[in-house]
Each structure stands twice: as C-alpha cells, then as structure tokens.
Motif scaffolding. Structure first.
Motif, PDB file in Angstrom:
ATOM      1  N   LEU A 244      -1.353 -42.501 -11.779  1.00 57.73           N
ATOM      2  CA  LEU A 244      -1.872 -42.898 -10.469  1.00 57.73           C
ATOM      3  C   LEU A 244      -3.395 -42.772 -10.450  1.00 57.73           C
ATOM      4  N   ALA A 245      -3.916 -41.683 -11.021  1.00 60.89           N
ATOM      5  CA  ALA A 245      -5.366 -41.492 -11.080  1.00 60.89           C
ATOM      6  C   ALA A 245      -6.023 -42.525 -11.997  1.00 60.89           C
TER       7      ALA A 245
ATOM      8  N   ASP B  31      -5.015 -45.573 -12.674  1.00 57.08           N
ATOM      9  CA  ASP B  31      -5.032 -46.866 -11.983  1.00 57.08           C
ATOM     10  C   ASP B  31      -6.154 -46.913 -10.950  1.00 57.08           C
ATOM     11  N   TRP B  32      -6.329 -45.825 -10.201  1.00 59.26           N
ATOM     12  CA  TRP B  32      -7.365 -45.799  -9.168  1.00 59.26           C
ATOM     13  C   TRP B  32      -8.752 -45.895  -9.798  1.00 59.26           C
TER      14      TRP B  32
ATOM     15  N   GLY C 162      -9.992 -49.271 -11.144  1.00 60.59           N
ATOM     16  CA  GLY C 162     -10.397 -50.227 -10.119  1.00 60.59           C
ATOM     17  C   GLY C 162     -11.796 -49.996  -9.600  1.00 60.59           C
ATOM     18  N   ARG C 163     -12.557 -49.088 -10.224  1.00 59.42           N
ATOM     19  CA  ARG C 163     -13.893 -48.733  -9.727  1.00 59.42           C
ATOM     20  C   ARG C 163     -15.000 -49.097 -10.698  1.00 59.42           C
TER      21      ARG C 163
ATOM     22  N   MET D 231     -10.317 -40.348  -4.643  1.00 59.79           N
ATOM     23  CA  MET D 231      -9.204 -40.446  -5.586  1.00 59.79           C
ATOM     24  C   MET D 231      -8.093 -39.463  -5.229  1.00 59.79           C
TER      25      MET D 231
ATOM     26  N   THR E 240      -6.157 -40.536  -2.146  1.00 64.92           N
ATOM     27  CA  THR E 240      -5.265 -41.664  -2.420  1.00 64.92           C
ATOM     28  C   THR E 240      -4.049 -41.221  -3.216  1.00 64.92           C
ATOM     29  N   VAL E 241      -4.280 -40.471  -4.285  1.00 65.49           N
ATOM     30  CA  VAL E 241      -3.172 -40.054  -5.146  1.00 65.49           C
ATOM     31  C   VAL E 241      -2.219 -39.133  -4.389  1.00 65.49           C
TER      32      VAL E 241
ATOM     33  N   GLN F  28       0.033 -41.147  -2.441  1.00 63.89           N
ATOM     34  CA  GLN F  28       0.989 -41.922  -3.224  1.00 63.89           C
ATOM     35  C   GLN F  28       2.119 -41.078  -3.792  1.00 63.89           C
TER      36      GLN F  28
END
Length: 258
Positions: free
Chosen positions: A172-173, A175-176, A179-180, A236, A239-240, A243
């Motif tokens: 999950l981290a 993927d985040w 995207g940066r 991050m 968000t994680v 999720q």
C-alpha cells in the motif's frame, strides 16, 4: 523530563500516543554519545551516516500532532544499534563503512552493560507503550546515505520501503509513493527480510501494521527537505491507515519485555 534525565535516557517520546493513532519509531534518531563512553573516533564522524540517520529526528518532530506521536532512539547507533537482534555483532560495531570504532572493542561484560543500559530500556519502553496505546499503524523511519565509502555503487532511490512478512501494508505504501514522481525502492537499498529487527519484534510479533521507510539523506539534510518529507510521510500514513480495512484482524498482542 528534566534535561539531566533526558541526557541519560535510552529514548525520547514526542507527543501523546493514542490508541488507533500513528506512532513514528526512529531507532537511529540521535548521534548522542554519553560522556562516560569513548568511541575512539574523530568527533566529526558523529555527524555522518555511520552515527545517525540524518534528518529523521527532525521529520519525526514535524509529524507530531494530535493522533501522531514519535518514539526516538536517544543514543548513537555506534553506541548501541537498536535495530539489531540481541547479541548481533553490529549492535556495537567495531567497524562501520570502513571506519574503525576502537571504543567498541569490548569485553562480554562491557557489551552486556550497554545492552542493559540502552537496548533493553529502549525496547521494553516501546513494548509497554504499544501495549497501552496500540496504534493503527507504525512508521519505522530511517535514512540512508547516497553512497557508501566502501562501495562504488550509487543509490539512486529517493525512498525505499522495507518489509519482512507484512507485505500488505508495505505494498500500500509502495503504491502511494510511486504516484508521487519519486524513484521508489522495493526492498532497496537493502532488504527487510534481512534487516528488520525492531519491526519484527514490535510490529510483526504484535500484529501491528507498519511501514518501514528509508529516505535518502541528501533529500532531508535541511529544514526545507525535512518539512517536505514530513508532510509526505504524514499523508502516506493517513492514506495507508485508511486503506487497512480490517485492522482488528491483526492479533491484539504485543511483545513481552526482553
């Protein structure tokens, strides 16, 4: 805590831990060497990567807010490396990135004394904190040098994510971060399968989701970089944590004292 007590403490706690919140853990946040310990090195080395994870203490300080606290190591990794298994040779390294650490050529009695003075209080204190205020997520925060003196290979990654068994949270981290517009290392610059002692002990053994992060030190060597990466890490984690759809599915245990 009085300054004299802080100067002798194996750890520092910033902010107020909260059950269901975020806890930042930085094993190598300090370059402090107690006055009664002589490492036998040039004092200038204490500002380099062999002695401290450059930038992480400042990032942790920026991240502290309601719902986010930080547990920081309060001695140099050359005095006692908290991210090691008990008894591992690297816990008090005699050589680090080509530099001899003469003051770490120790008898078994002297090594055991450092374990009792630093290693056990640090980890027992963290274990107690996790039992009392179980977080939704731990951020294990480290930094890495762009290049080792003993290796010619550059380290191009801006940030790396390390993990052992808890691949779900790590991905999950990953993927985040991808995207940066970052160069992201998956198990780089080294693998969490090999170097994950603190999170193995406190997160995986206790069933607490965690993200183990390595940030390249030239990106966080000044206030601007530290503030930017603190904001990235906070976003991050938020968000994680959101999720992780069923954190109650992790066992509600925490490690005993060591």
């Amino acid at each position: 805590m009085a300054q004299a007590d802080l100067d002798e403490s194996a750890s520092r706690l910033l902010g107020t831990p909260r059950a269901g919140g975020i806890l930042v853990v930085a094993d190598h946040a300090s370059n402090r060497v107690p006055r009664d310990i002589d490492l036998g090195i040039d004092p200038a080395l204490l500002d380099q990567h062999i002695a401290v994870d450059i930038g992480v203490a400042q990032i942790a300080e920026h991240m502290v807010r309601p719902g986010t606290a930080a547990w920081l190591g309060n001695v140099s990794r050359l005095v006692c490396d908290y991210n090691r298994e008990p008894g591992a040779p690297g816990m008090m390294p005699e050589v680090s990135d080509g530099y001899a650490i003469a003051g770490n050529v120790l008898s078994d009695e002297a090594r055991n004394a450092r374990v009792e003075r630093f290693f056990r209080p640090y980890h027992n204190g963290l274990a107690a904190l996790l039992r009392e205020h179980r977080p939704a997520l731990i951020l294990s925060l480290h930094s890495f040098t762009p290049g080792l003196a003993t290796c010619d290979s550059p380290r191009p990654w801006h940030v790396g994510v390390l993990y052992n068994r808890d691949e779900r949270t790590a991905h999950l981290a990953l993927d985040w971060l991808r995207g940066r517009d970052l160069i992201v290392g998956d198990q780089q610059p080294y693998s969490g399968k090999l170097l994950n002692a603190s999170m193995n002990r406190h997160a995986e053994a206790g069933g607490i989701p965690y993200i183990s992060i390595e940030i390249r030190q030239d990106l966080i060597s000044d206030e601007e970089g530290q503030a930017r990466w603190a904001a990235l890490m906070a976003a991050m984690c938020e968000t994680v944590a959101g999720q992780l759809s069923d954190p109650s599915g992790y066992p509600a245990t925490a490690p005993d004292e060591i």
